[in-house]
Scaffold this active site. Sequence first.
Site, short mmCIF file in Angstrom:
data_model
loop_
_atom_site.label_atom_id
_atom_site.label_comp_id
_atom_site.label_asym_id
_atom_site.label_seq_id
_atom_site.Cartn_x
_atom_site.Cartn_y
_atom_site.Cartn_z
N SER B 21 96.26 15.48 24.42
CA SER B 21 95.61 16.58 25.14
C SER B 21 96.18 16.75 26.55
CB SER B 21 94.12 16.30 25.23
OG SER B 21 93.49 17.29 26.00
N VAL B 71 95.19 17.97 37.40
CA VAL B 71 95.09 19.35 36.93
C VAL B 71 93.65 19.85 37.08
CG1 VAL B 71 95.23 20.83 34.88
CG2 VAL B 71 97.04 19.17 35.35
N LEU B 73 91.26 19.94 34.72
CA LEU B 73 90.73 20.63 33.54
C LEU B 73 90.79 22.15 33.61
CD1 LEU B 73 87.64 18.59 32.28
CD2 LEU B 73 89.81 19.01 31.13
N ASN B 126 86.25 14.27 25.20
CA ASN B 126 86.83 13.60 26.36
C ASN B 126 85.72 13.21 27.32
OD1 ASN B 126 88.10 12.89 28.72
ND2 ASN B 126 88.93 14.92 29.13
N CYS B 129 85.39 12.90 31.93
CA CYS B 129 85.09 13.93 32.92
C CYS B 129 84.02 13.48 33.89
CB CYS B 129 84.60 15.20 32.23
SG CYS B 129 85.73 15.79 31.00
N LYS B 164 87.19 10.16 22.91
CA LYS B 164 88.34 9.69 23.68
C LYS B 164 87.88 8.85 24.85
CE LYS B 164 92.63 11.12 25.85
NZ LYS B 164 93.59 12.22 25.98
N VAL B 190 94.24 5.41 25.35
CA VAL B 190 93.47 5.57 26.57
C VAL B 190 93.76 6.91 27.22
CG1 VAL B 190 93.46 3.09 27.04
CG2 VAL B 190 95.26 4.49 28.03
N GLY B 216 101.98 7.58 31.52
CA GLY B 216 103.40 7.29 31.37
C GLY B 216 103.70 5.83 31.08
N GLY B 264 101.82 11.69 25.12
CA GLY B 264 101.51 12.62 26.19
C GLY B 264 102.70 12.85 27.10
C1 LIG Z 1 99.14 16.66 32.84
C2 LIG Z 1 98.13 15.95 32.00
C3 LIG Z 1 96.96 16.59 31.61
C4 LIG Z 1 96.01 15.95 30.82
N1 LIG Z 1 94.89 16.62 30.43
C5 LIG Z 1 94.01 16.01 29.59
C6 LIG Z 1 92.85 16.70 29.10
O1 LIG Z 1 92.65 17.87 29.39
N2 LIG Z 1 91.99 16.04 28.29
C7 LIG Z 1 92.20 14.73 27.93
O2 LIG Z 1 91.41 14.15 27.19
N3 LIG Z 1 93.29 14.05 28.36
C8 LIG Z 1 94.19 14.66 29.18
N4 LIG Z 1 95.30 13.96 29.61
C9 LIG Z 1 95.49 12.57 29.20
C10 LIG Z 1 96.47 12.44 28.03
O3 LIG Z 1 95.99 13.13 26.90
C11 LIG Z 1 96.69 10.96 27.69
O4 LIG Z 1 95.44 10.38 27.35
C12 LIG Z 1 97.27 10.17 28.85
O5 LIG Z 1 98.21 10.95 29.54
C13 LIG Z 1 97.93 8.84 28.42
O6 LIG Z 1 98.98 9.03 27.52
P1 LIG Z 1 100.53 9.16 27.99
O7 LIG Z 1 100.84 7.97 28.84
O8 LIG Z 1 101.30 9.21 26.71
O9 LIG Z 1 100.64 10.42 28.76
C14 LIG Z 1 96.25 14.61 30.41
C15 LIG Z 1 97.42 13.96 30.80
C16 LIG Z 1 98.36 14.60 31.58
C17 LIG Z 1 99.60 13.87 31.97
#
Ligand SMILES: Cc1cc2nc3c(=O)[nH]c(=O)nc-3n(C[C@H](O)[C@H](O)[C@H](O)COP(=O)(O)O)c2cc1C
Lengths: 300, 300, 229, 229
Positions: B21, B71, B73, B126, B129, B164, B190, B216, B264
């Site tokens: 997401s 961001v 949301l 999620n 929040c 989540k 996570v 990351g 992500g």
């Molecule tokens: C730019 C950005 C926006 C995100 N927006 C959401 C979101 O709207 N809802 C959500 O549950 N997680 C959101 N996440 C979290 C990601 O879905 C993910 O859980 C998190 O980035 C860890 O995974 P990664 O290391 O592969 O990015 C966001 C992450 C990033 C980087």
Amino acid sequence: MTNLSVKFGKLNFKNPVVMASGTFGFGKEYERIYDIQKLGGICTKGITLNKRDGNSGIRVWETSSGMLNSVGLENPGMDKFIKEYNDYLKSLDLVSIVNIGGSTIDEYIESVEIACKNDVDAIELNISCPNVKQGGIAFGIKTDIARQVVRKARDICNVPLIVKLSPNAENIVDMALMCEEEGADGVSLVNTFMAMAINIDKRKAIFDNIYAGLSGPCIKPIALRMVHQVCKNVSIPVMGMGGITNYKDALEFIMVGATCIQVGTANFINPRIGIDIINGIKDYMEKENIKSLDEIRGII
Amino acid sequence: MTNLSVKFGKLNFKNPVVMASGTFGFGKEYERIYDIQKLGGICTKGITLNKRDGNSGIRVWETSSGMLNSVGLENPGMDKFIKEYNDYLKSLDLVSIVNIGGSTIDEYIESVEIACKNDVDAIELNISCPNVKQGGIAFGIKTDIARQVVRKARDICNVPLIVKLSPNAENIVDMALMCEEEGADGVSLVNTFMAMAINIDKRKAIFDNIYAGLSGPCIKPIALRMVHQVCKNVSIPVMGMGGITNYKDALEFIMVGATCIQVGTANFINPRIGIDIINGIKDYMEKENIKSLDEIRGII
Amino acid sequence: MAKVISNEYIGEGMYLLKVEGKFEGSMGQFYMLRAWDEYPLLSRPISIHDIGDDYISFLYKVVGKGTKILSKLKCNDTIKLEGPYGNTFPKVEGKIALVGGGMGVAPLYLAAKTLKNVDIYMGFSKETILLDEYRYLADTFYVTVGKNITDILDVSEYDYIMTCGPMPMMKKIVDMAKGKKTKVYVSIEKRMACGVGGCLVCTCKTKSGNKRTCLDGPVFLGDEVIFDD
Amino acid sequence: MAKVISNEYIGEGMYLLKVEGKFEGSMGQFYMLRAWDEYPLLSRPISIHDIGDDYISFLYKVVGKGTKILSKLKCNDTIKLEGPYGNTFPKVEGKIALVGGGMGVAPLYLAAKTLKNVDIYMGFSKETILLDEYRYLADTFYVTVGKNITDILDVSEYDYIMTCGPMPMMKKIVDMAKGKKTKVYVSIEKRMACGVGGCLVCTCKTKSGNKRTCLDGPVFLGDEVIFDD
Ligand SMILES: Cc1cc2nc3c(=O)[nH]c(=O)nc-3n(C[C@H](O)[C@H](O)[C@H](O)COP(=O)(O)O)c2cc1C
Ligand SMILES: Cc1cc2nc3c(=O)[nH]c(=O)nc-3n(C[C@H](O)[C@H](O)[C@H](O)COP(=O)(O)OP(=O)(O)OC[C@H]3O[C@@H](n4cnc5c(N)ncnc54)[C@H](O)[C@@H]3O)c2cc1C
Ligand SMILES: Cc1cc2nc3c(=O)[nH]c(=O)nc-3n(C[C@H](O)[C@H](O)[C@H](O)COP(=O)(O)OP(=O)(O)OC[C@H]3O[C@@H](n4cnc5c(N)ncnc54)[C@H](O)[C@@H]3O)c2cc1C
Ligand SMILES: Cc1cc2nc3c(=O)[nH]c(=O)nc-3n(C[C@H](O)[C@H](O)[C@H](O)COP(=O)(O)O)c2cc1C
Ligand code: FES
Ligand code: FES
């Protein structure tokens, strides 16, 4: 004149740069590299009441911008530590802090007693150790359990007592507030993050213990946030650490409120990092015309 | 024949690779890059009941092997989302999961109702929040507070419900157990770690909101540990994520017990990462003569 | 910061790196090498291969990220060297064999130069490297390819054996020397972080307790080392 | 993976990078550049400077880690390019001025080539770059050094102004055109992650709501942009 000295409760540091426990041996190991008395302070490798051989298997693993360690508190035990290193440490012109670990409250207390009897400069109580009576869950996870150790240690500790917090704590602010309530002279944070690595070819965890402790630049953004939260909530002084690798990182921790900063993993990148950070802070203060770090501490 | 398909409760994924997401828009954005129907699934950007403009100021900052995002949301609101994207998402040959956020329980519930009425494939709740009634502390920190949201959502949700989890939770295992007790079809973890960055020249936090979310490669060792802990303790399926950037990382999460994995931040390194990971897993299975991922899931 | 003189590929995935400057160090010691800024995190321990008045050299095999970066160094590029670290092979007299397996031949070059009149045994799996250079330093010179070097080594011929290479090879030699007058010294490889004895990630189990490979080693008396790790 | 043809320093800390291949793209669009594997994490958005049958070029200034790595690219090195991303300057007719400040001159080259018969204004703080190249494409050509380019620009002379450069400069031009017939298009720079509209970190506030700079922009009607950010 630029003055780098800071007061951390009753302790006076000639500068805020302290070497972190477990990454700087007992100081002596770095003597051949530079005059370690230029440092504000050092924390010893974690000492337990009895000698420990540490963990079996691989003990270090590189990760993206970080490392995992599973040393398992290898150390000579409190008595031997005092015999072999205490006079040396006390002879140094810096604040030497004895880092104490344990697996039962009694062990902690006995170690603190011995350290106090031998008049160490200060104690850093490492509550990230696994608590054998609680099935190996670290003392530093739940505030109530940590409180028992801190209270008893404070009772008998007649030197400055710094409690070192774990980032795995359920609530690190509560933990710090508890330390303040129980009369700790300060807190230090963060210790390593519980983490893991896998060898997919062998389909096995890298570490015999499965989990290990993550440190280094990768953790800095989280560590900085935790130090910020804690500094906003307690009035005892804070030693901030986690991924500091240069003077800019050090200043960030000071700007969020840390009185001293500790440097761990960065010693492995550059064994002279302590000196470099001290010089970097000094140059910055001169350039920005800052007389004392009080002017920028907690500015954020 | 190598078979990459996995069952996640009632959901069938043609492969375990799901886009996380907030990093993959509503799928559409990546259509020009490749055929996204090759993916196992996608999670939409987080949707709230009402439109949100998101946070002011800088929204992204690079860290050592990671990034911070703030961001806030930003999204068009549930009604507009359904109108503009639902038919498109349902037309896709993959599992599309609607990620839902909120700042009060009522908001969550209303969003879930609308999503269910429109027959979405699945919902990812999620709970990271900020909870306005609790002074902005995230819903996902304390198990008791999260339970209220999950219970009410489960009550009215007639599509698969995935919760989540936040790595900032006081106790992520308790949190997952709670989800299982309340009847969730699965958990995903996570989300981002609460963290911060500073501009020492301006002596200010980088983000208007001060704290932001870390994601990351830097978080992978911690995320992997959390997924391992959760998988060892619950029997509902788990979607694992946090720093996955290649098929090896994906396999690590599967070996600690994840049924699906989410990707992500790696989408920003390589927009075709989803395909690369699927191909990498396939090649690995063929080389190692693995017929189904069941053979290696949870092997550690 | 030091300057690279040359960095040559010599076969078997190995490179010979020569760095300009007056460096200290004795046979068996190592340096921590770093030819990058932030990534990867840790520096890499590499034995001294040779040392002269105005250069130091390292012989290394490309196995991962760090050595890959090293392999790309060109003349005049810069590299950071920290050291010398660790203890040395003992300066003994008598009949001496130096036994190297694969990349383990690296530290034996300086050992041969220092100890003089040694026999050299080198075992390789496929290609051979630097035969001319090593042969020149040896009284008697043995090489095997695709066969265990230990098969042709008669330990009882020697007062001292110094060995570096895969753990099974070194263990075999130590076992072969059990009960004989031959003293075996082994050079141990462990993952390291600090290199100076400060972090305890490189612990080597010995009969007299834990030792730090980086400070108390890398050279240990073979009989002392507990190999089942 | 594409191959570098050349990567020349041209003054003011700027480089001109030419990459081999047949690439798509129009004036105002950008590519995400990556000349490294893992570090730094994100790719870097750089506007198309010029495009030909068998090459694409980028004009960039070294400001941090990523552009530093770019600046070290040599002929035959490889680079990853993702794109073209974003919208384009509009293909309009009338009297047109292209106004660039500093590094903002980069996308105006292709714009000048595409739109033809334009006036070009370039403002620099110290050194000038590529004057001959730009002058050749301009009807009338203006350059200032150490002085605001907006001081010599009479917006009412033009039907359209396309501008790229520091936010205060662009805002000034938009303000100057208020109430006049002149339409101003600005090219906005925001930190980006995905570049394709999927992450919403590059939001630009406009009078018709939030827009994604990477997908709905980088070119916006000046009047639409809310500059107080
Ligand atoms: C730019 C950005 C926006 C995100 N927006 C959401 C979101 O709207 N809802 C959500 O549950 N997680 C959101 N996440 C979290 C990601 O879905 C993910 O859980 C998190 O980035 C860890 O995974 P990664 O290391 O592969 O990015 C966001 C992450 C990033 C980087
Ligand atoms: C005292 C000592 C002397 C050495 N001398 C030489 C030499 O002369 N020539 C040579 O080719 N190699 C030598 N090695 C081994 C060399 O250090 C490793 O091959 C090298 O560190 C691998 O780094 P990498 O980044 O290429 O591999 P990666 O696998 O990417 O490294 C990841 C991490 O593991 C460590 N690591 C991986 N393999 C080893 C290993 N075998 N030993 C220790 N750490 C390892 C790395 O240092 C790094 O921290 C020596 C090792 C030690 C301890
Ligand atoms: C659509 C677009 C087109 C661009 N075109 C050009 C061009 O043609 N020539 C040129 O020199 N520059 C251009 N830029 C700016 C260029 O992207 C940045 O200068 C560059 O990303 C800096 O990277 P760095 O690693 O050197 O700096 P760092 O400060 O180390 O970068 C850290 C992070 O911040 C981001 N960042 C830093 N400065 C900027 C900035 N000004 N704009 C956007 N992101 C930034 C980086 O991308 C990176 O993610 C453009 C930016 C955008 C958004
Ligand atoms: C190899 C190693 C050993 C450590 N041993 C101890 C220890 O004995 N006691 C302790 O309190 N912390 C120990 N730590 C934690 C560090 O003191 C420090 O809290 C942590 O590494 C985070 O800081 P850094 O990112 O600067 O390394 C150790 C860390 C490392 C890397
Ligand atoms: S590498 Fe740190 S003690 Fe040996
Ligand atoms: S950079 Fe991701 S939406 Fe623009």
